[in-house]
Scaffold this motif. Sequence first.
Motif, PDB file in Angstrom:
ATOM      1  N   ALA A   4      -1.091 -25.010  -5.607  1.00  0.00           N
ATOM      2  CA  ALA A   4      -1.852 -24.708  -4.384  1.00  0.00           C
ATOM      3  C   ALA A   4      -3.145 -23.963  -4.685  1.00  0.00           C
ATOM      4  O   ALA A   4      -3.982 -23.775  -3.813  1.00  0.00           O
ATOM      5  CB  ALA A   4      -0.993 -23.888  -3.429  1.00  0.00           C
ATOM      6  N   THR A   5      -3.303 -23.519  -5.946  1.00  0.00           N
ATOM      7  CA  THR A   5      -4.562 -22.897  -6.380  1.00  0.00           C
ATOM      8  C   THR A   5      -5.017 -23.592  -7.660  1.00  0.00           C
ATOM      9  O   THR A   5      -4.204 -24.160  -8.389  1.00  0.00           O
ATOM     10  CB  THR A   5      -4.390 -21.388  -6.637  1.00  0.00           C
ATOM     11  OG1 THR A   5      -3.348 -21.188  -7.594  1.00  0.00           O
ATOM     12  CG2 THR A   5      -4.051 -20.649  -5.356  1.00  0.00           C
ATOM     13  N   LEU A   6      -6.308 -23.527  -7.922  1.00  0.00           N
ATOM     14  CA  LEU A   6      -6.868 -24.205  -9.090  1.00  0.00           C
ATOM     15  C   LEU A   6      -6.260 -23.645 -10.372  1.00  0.00           C
ATOM     16  O   LEU A   6      -6.206 -22.433 -10.560  1.00  0.00           O
ATOM     17  CB  LEU A   6      -8.387 -24.021  -9.112  1.00  0.00           C
ATOM     18  CG  LEU A   6      -9.132 -24.796 -10.201  1.00  0.00           C
ATOM     19  CD1 LEU A   6      -9.079 -26.292  -9.935  1.00  0.00           C
ATOM     20  CD2 LEU A   6     -10.585 -24.324 -10.276  1.00  0.00           C
ATOM     21  N   THR A   7      -5.809 -24.541 -11.224  1.00  0.00           N
ATOM     22  CA  THR A   7      -5.195 -24.104 -12.480  1.00  0.00           C
ATOM     23  C   THR A   7      -5.540 -25.094 -13.587  1.00  0.00           C
ATOM     24  O   THR A   7      -5.880 -26.241 -13.316  1.00  0.00           O
ATOM     25  CB  THR A   7      -3.664 -23.974 -12.299  1.00  0.00           C
ATOM     26  OG1 THR A   7      -3.103 -23.356 -13.448  1.00  0.00           O
ATOM     27  CG2 THR A   7      -2.990 -25.322 -12.093  1.00  0.00           C
ATOM     28  N   THR A   8      -5.474 -24.637 -14.815  1.00  0.00           N
ATOM     29  CA  THR A   8      -5.812 -25.511 -15.948  1.00  0.00           C
ATOM     30  C   THR A   8      -4.665 -26.481 -16.227  1.00  0.00           C
ATOM     31  O   THR A   8      -3.523 -26.262 -15.802  1.00  0.00           O
ATOM     32  CB  THR A   8      -6.085 -24.689 -17.217  1.00  0.00           C
ATOM     33  OG1 THR A   8      -4.874 -24.001 -17.575  1.00  0.00           O
ATOM     34  CG2 THR A   8      -7.214 -23.693 -17.019  1.00  0.00           C
ATOM     35  N   LEU A  25       4.679 -19.348   2.060  1.00  0.00           N
ATOM     36  CA  LEU A  25       4.130 -20.277   3.065  1.00  0.00           C
ATOM     37  C   LEU A  25       2.974 -21.091   2.503  1.00  0.00           C
ATOM     38  O   LEU A  25       2.784 -22.255   2.852  1.00  0.00           O
ATOM     39  CB  LEU A  25       3.647 -19.491   4.301  1.00  0.00           C
ATOM     40  CG  LEU A  25       4.719 -18.776   5.113  1.00  0.00           C
ATOM     41  CD1 LEU A  25       4.078 -17.951   6.216  1.00  0.00           C
ATOM     42  CD2 LEU A  25       5.712 -19.762   5.697  1.00  0.00           C
ATOM     43  N   VAL A  26       2.215 -20.466   1.613  1.00  0.00           N
ATOM     44  CA  VAL A  26       1.046 -21.109   1.015  1.00  0.00           C
ATOM     45  C   VAL A  26       1.433 -22.326   0.176  1.00  0.00           C
ATOM     46  O   VAL A  26       0.675 -23.288   0.076  1.00  0.00           O
ATOM     47  CB  VAL A  26       0.292 -20.064   0.142  1.00  0.00           C
ATOM     48  CG1 VAL A  26      -0.671 -20.710  -0.804  1.00  0.00           C
ATOM     49  CG2 VAL A  26      -0.412 -19.045   1.031  1.00  0.00           C
ATOM     50  N   GLN A  27       2.624 -22.267  -0.428  1.00  0.00           N
ATOM     51  CA  GLN A  27       3.061 -23.360  -1.311  1.00  0.00           C
ATOM     52  C   GLN A  27       4.090 -24.278  -0.640  1.00  0.00           C
ATOM     53  O   GLN A  27       4.848 -24.951  -1.309  1.00  0.00           O
ATOM     54  CB  GLN A  27       3.675 -22.801  -2.607  1.00  0.00           C
ATOM     55  CG  GLN A  27       2.686 -22.090  -3.502  1.00  0.00           C
ATOM     56  CD  GLN A  27       2.593 -20.601  -3.233  1.00  0.00           C
ATOM     57  OE1 GLN A  27       3.297 -20.055  -2.396  1.00  0.00           O
ATOM     58  NE2 GLN A  27       1.684 -19.930  -3.930  1.00  0.00           N
ATOM     59  N   MET A  28       4.118 -24.283   0.686  1.00  0.00           N
ATOM     60  CA  MET A  28       5.117 -25.093   1.393  1.00  0.00           C
ATOM     61  C   MET A  28       4.473 -26.143   2.283  1.00  0.00           C
ATOM     62  O   MET A  28       3.375 -25.945   2.803  1.00  0.00           O
ATOM     63  CB  MET A  28       5.993 -24.203   2.288  1.00  0.00           C
ATOM     64  CG  MET A  28       7.006 -23.378   1.561  1.00  0.00           C
ATOM     65  SD  MET A  28       7.992 -22.429   2.739  1.00  0.00           S
ATOM     66  CE  MET A  28       8.954 -21.428   1.621  1.00  0.00           C
TER      67      MET A  28
END
Length: 424
Positions: free
Chosen positions: A73-77, A98-101
């Motif tokens: 849910a967030t930018l990752t390598t 909640l952010v990852q659902m």
Amino acid sequence: MAIPADIAFDVVDPKAYADWKRSHEAFAWLRKNAPLDVAEVEGFDPFWVVSRHADILNVERQNDLFHNEDRSATLTTIDADKRVREMMGGSPNILRSLVQMDNPDHMQYRRLTQSWFMPQNLRGLEDRIREIARGFIDKMAAKGTECDFARDVAFLYPLHVIMEVLGVPAADEPRMLKLTQELFGTQDPDVNRTGKEMQDTGETLNMINATVLDFMTYFSAMTEDRRKNPRDDLASVIANGAVHGQPLGHLEAMSYYIIAATAGHDTTSNTTAGALWALAENPDQFRKVKDDLSLIPSMVEESIRWETPVKHFMRTATADTELSGKVIRKNDWLFLSYPSGNRDEAVFEDPYAFKADRSPNKHVAFGYGAHVCLGQHLGRMEMRILWEELLPRLQSVELNGKPTRTQANFVSGPKAVPIRFKMN
């Protein structure tokens, strides 16, 4: 037009967010020349940069088409994604808040605490929040004529409010602040737990895990206590809550606490610090609001737009679709840039000016649609009350040194706002 390498790098580089000029110039270029296009940055999977206000809203309102949980849910390598999936049994996310659902879980988990954050419930907290605000303003006044507004007021006031709501004792607030800053500031050597620049993915993930584990240790003990001795606080709701007829799983419960204990104050802190910074740099706006306190609610909205503490969220397409004439393929990753949407010239007149009376102000800082920020009403209320108490007493304010920002491309804001002031 493909996104040039230097612009794409500025989208992901934490240092660009510490240097506002760099990130805002990059997003201005994107809105004009490549408003919806693919960024290719070494070490990252390619991703679409969604830089315009209208496109952000379009993605946010289509929750079945653009998911939160399928990829990070967030930018990752690429490397970090691989390691997290290995660690989490295939899941791309270390937490499951909640952010990852996505639905149906998202709706059910949100419903668990939603009533706590509705305006009618928050009205009962107004007097207590005002008392807390006055206490911090008195401490500021006691400092004489100089302070660091970020560290002395903006970081501590919303922290105290959310910790009372959650049920965390005041003695544990410094620990919660430190862990929050470590979690959101892993890319900044001044606030992460190593005190150095993070280059190695493994080292960074170890650091994030250590912070998450510290949170989980704390909230596991709290859960045990609230199951035996429930109180009228948010921790008791989470500890004793049920979703789909079952108690919350350990990861889901811990993630719920962590998002409440971090996003519940950090975003408000960043916005409050950014607002005073803007007022110190724009004495005409300071005078305008001071002379007409009825402008405080619109100044709060403008400060939220201005600071935009959450810099991005990622979404994943669940099917082939079209967005602004571009073909998005199933499983494509989209980077929603909220600071860019909040400077969109098509929506905001003179977007690089801080206007306390800006109206309308349809910013996207809280997100939109099903995932709109759960704590938005509490955040607005805290800021409104602080300014209602502070502005009548604050006679003058100016910067007293150079303010600095946190290096982070997810959640960030002012790190230090040194000011010189006069109060009555």
